[in-house]
Write a protein that holds these residues in place. Structure first.
Motif, PDB file in Angstrom:
ATOM      1  N   ALA A   1       6.143   9.887   6.245  1.00  0.00           N
ATOM      2  CA  ALA A   1       6.321   8.533   5.715  1.00  0.00           C
ATOM      3  C   ALA A   1       7.090   8.556   4.406  1.00  0.00           C
ATOM      4  CB  ALA A   1       4.972   7.861   5.507  1.00  0.00           C
TER       5      ALA A   1
ATOM      6  N   VAL B   1       0.846  -1.196   0.000  1.00  0.00           N
ATOM      7  CA  VAL B   1       0.000   0.000   0.000  1.00  0.00           C
ATOM      8  C   VAL B   1       0.882   1.247   0.000  1.00  0.00           C
ATOM      9  CG1 VAL B   1      -1.763   1.280   1.276  1.00  0.00           C
ATOM     10  CG2 VAL B   1      -1.830  -1.228   1.223  1.00  0.00           C
ATOM     11  N   PRO B   2       0.664   2.171  -0.935  1.00  0.00           N
ATOM     12  CA  PRO B   2       1.480   3.387  -0.963  1.00  0.00           C
ATOM     13  C   PRO B   2       1.179   4.286   0.233  1.00  0.00           C
ATOM     14  CG  PRO B   2      -0.316   3.560  -2.532  1.00  0.00           C
ATOM     15  CD  PRO B   2      -0.347   2.153  -2.011  1.00  0.00           C
ATOM     16  N   ARG B   3       2.168   5.091   0.598  1.00  0.00           N
ATOM     17  CA  ARG B   3       2.041   6.000   1.732  1.00  0.00           C
ATOM     18  C   ARG B   3       2.229   7.435   1.260  1.00  0.00           C
ATOM     19  NH1 ARG B   3       6.336   3.531   5.709  1.00  0.00           N
ATOM     20  NH2 ARG B   3       7.299   2.978   3.712  1.00  0.00           N
ATOM     21  N   PHE B   4       1.485   8.350   1.888  1.00  0.00           N
ATOM     22  CA  PHE B   4       1.475   9.738   1.439  1.00  0.00           C
ATOM     23  C   PHE B   4       1.770  10.738   2.545  1.00  0.00           C
ATOM     24  CE2 PHE B   4      -1.788   7.301  -0.936  1.00  0.00           C
ATOM     25  CZ  PHE B   4      -1.148   7.262  -2.165  1.00  0.00           C
ATOM     26  N   ASP B   5       1.739  10.338   3.816  1.00  0.00           N
ATOM     27  CA  ASP B   5       2.020  11.276   4.897  1.00  0.00           C
ATOM     28  C   ASP B   5       3.437  11.814   4.750  1.00  0.00           C
ATOM     29  OD1 ASP B   5      -0.474  10.789   5.905  1.00  0.00           O
ATOM     30  OD2 ASP B   5       0.206   9.363   7.429  1.00  0.00           O
TER      31      ASP B   5
ATOM     32  N   VAL C   1       5.326  10.185  -3.065  1.00  0.00           N
ATOM     33  CA  VAL C   1       4.730   8.883  -2.746  1.00  0.00           C
ATOM     34  C   VAL C   1       5.833   7.972  -2.241  1.00  0.00           C
ATOM     35  CG1 VAL C   1       3.392   6.922  -3.611  1.00  0.00           C
ATOM     36  CG2 VAL C   1       3.086   9.185  -4.651  1.00  0.00           C
ATOM     37  N   ASN C   2       5.541   7.222  -1.190  1.00  0.00           N
ATOM     38  CA  ASN C   2       6.445   6.166  -0.750  1.00  0.00           C
ATOM     39  C   ASN C   2       5.824   4.824  -1.120  1.00  0.00           C
ATOM     40  OD1 ASN C   2       7.736   4.093   0.945  1.00  0.00           O
ATOM     41  ND2 ASN C   2       8.804   5.813   1.876  1.00  0.00           N
TER      42      ASN C   2
ATOM     43  N   THR D   1       1.497  16.465   0.168  1.00  0.00           N
ATOM     44  CA  THR D   1       2.308  15.625  -0.708  1.00  0.00           C
ATOM     45  C   THR D   1       1.658  15.356  -2.057  1.00  0.00           C
ATOM     46  OG1 THR D   1       1.413  13.576   0.257  1.00  0.00           O
ATOM     47  CG2 THR D   1       3.426  14.495   1.249  1.00  0.00           C
TER      48      THR D   1
END
Length: 268
Positions: free
Chosen positions: A120, A113-117, A145-146, A129
């Motif tokens: 993160a 699952v990609p992370r946006f915080d 995006v992470n 972001t």
């Protein structure tokens, strides 16, 4: 001590794979990884991949960029390892557990699952972001995006006209990115994405699987494309799927180039 290796690539993004799952490989450090990756005095590759036993998955994949730095994820290498392993597998990486499924000519990979915080990604301080209020010369308002490793994505009129060889390292090492960052420049035309990537620790490569995933996710979030989307890189095409909430799925080719062995003491 002679150590066997497999040379592989995904869309021209190439890897030296060392398999320590069944037989031990001497301790690998950043210096040895960089020496093996050197295209003039070593075997030569964009990334060196070390496979090891895992207590929480079928096996563990460690990824070293050409400069010797260890990183969290590599989408193209994941497809290559799926081809080498030859069966579905759950794989431990520093960026989390991913799932591999070999398919004809390559693999389908669940990249998580990609992370946006902001923390993160990570960024040095909080900001939006989806459209970051920052820029470098003509590149501005990127998304971040992470997808196991950190990416910034700039949507431009023509990625080929961006001097990424010059701007990439400046952005990669900007103080905004405490763990450095992968730099993507992309355009959208008729529901497809054209993409070039400056990879953290590797430079310009013919393809970047995590970059394709991150760029597709950013384009979907901005409502520029719909899933699934084809991402065209200098080395070829990948198909990326994302439903807006769950894991990112990447499908594309991978190939084995050749096998060989080397004397460990020559590089240690």
């Amino acid at each position: 001590m002679r150590v066997p290796f497999v040379k592989m690539h995904g869309l021209g993004n190439d890897f030296v794979v060392l398999d320590a799952r069944a037989s031990a490989v001497p301790a690998l450090d950043h210096t040895i990884a960089a020496r093996l990756a050197d295209r003039h005095t070593g075997i030569g590759c964009d990334q060196l991949i070390l496979l090891e036993p895992s207590a929480i998955a079928d096996f563990r994949m460690r990824i070293f960029n050409a400069d010797g730095g260890e990183v969290e994820a590599c989408g193209n290498a994941s497809r290559a390892i799926a081809l080498l392993h030859g069966a579905p597998a759950r794989v431990e990486t520093s960026g989390g557990i991913i799932a591999l499924q070999p398919v004809s000519g390559g693999a389908r990979v669940d990249m998580g699952v990609p992370r946006f915080d902001w923390d993160a990604i990570p960024l040095a301080y909080p900001m939006d972001t989806l459209s970051m209020p920052v820029g470098w010369e003509d590149l501005s308002a990127p998304a971040a995006v992470n997808v196991g490793n950190p990416h910034v994505i700039f949507f431009v009129a023509d990625p080929a006209r961006v001097d990424l060889a010059r701007l990439g390292p400046l952005i990669e090492r900007d103080a905004l990115f405490p763990e450095r960052v992968n730099v993507n420049v992309a355009s959208v035309d008729d529901g497809r994405i054209a993409l070039r990537v400056w990879e953290r620790g590797a430079g310009l490569t013919r393809a970047c699987g995590t970059g394709a995933c991150a760029t597709a996710v950013a384009a979907i979030r901005r409502k520029l494309v719909a899933s699934p989307v084809t991402v065209s890189l200098p080395g070829g095409e990948l198909v990326i799927e994302w439903d807006g909430a769950g894991p990112v799925l990447m499908t594309g080719p991978a190939s084995e180039s050749f096998r060989g062995s080397f004397e460990w003491g020559d590089f240690s």
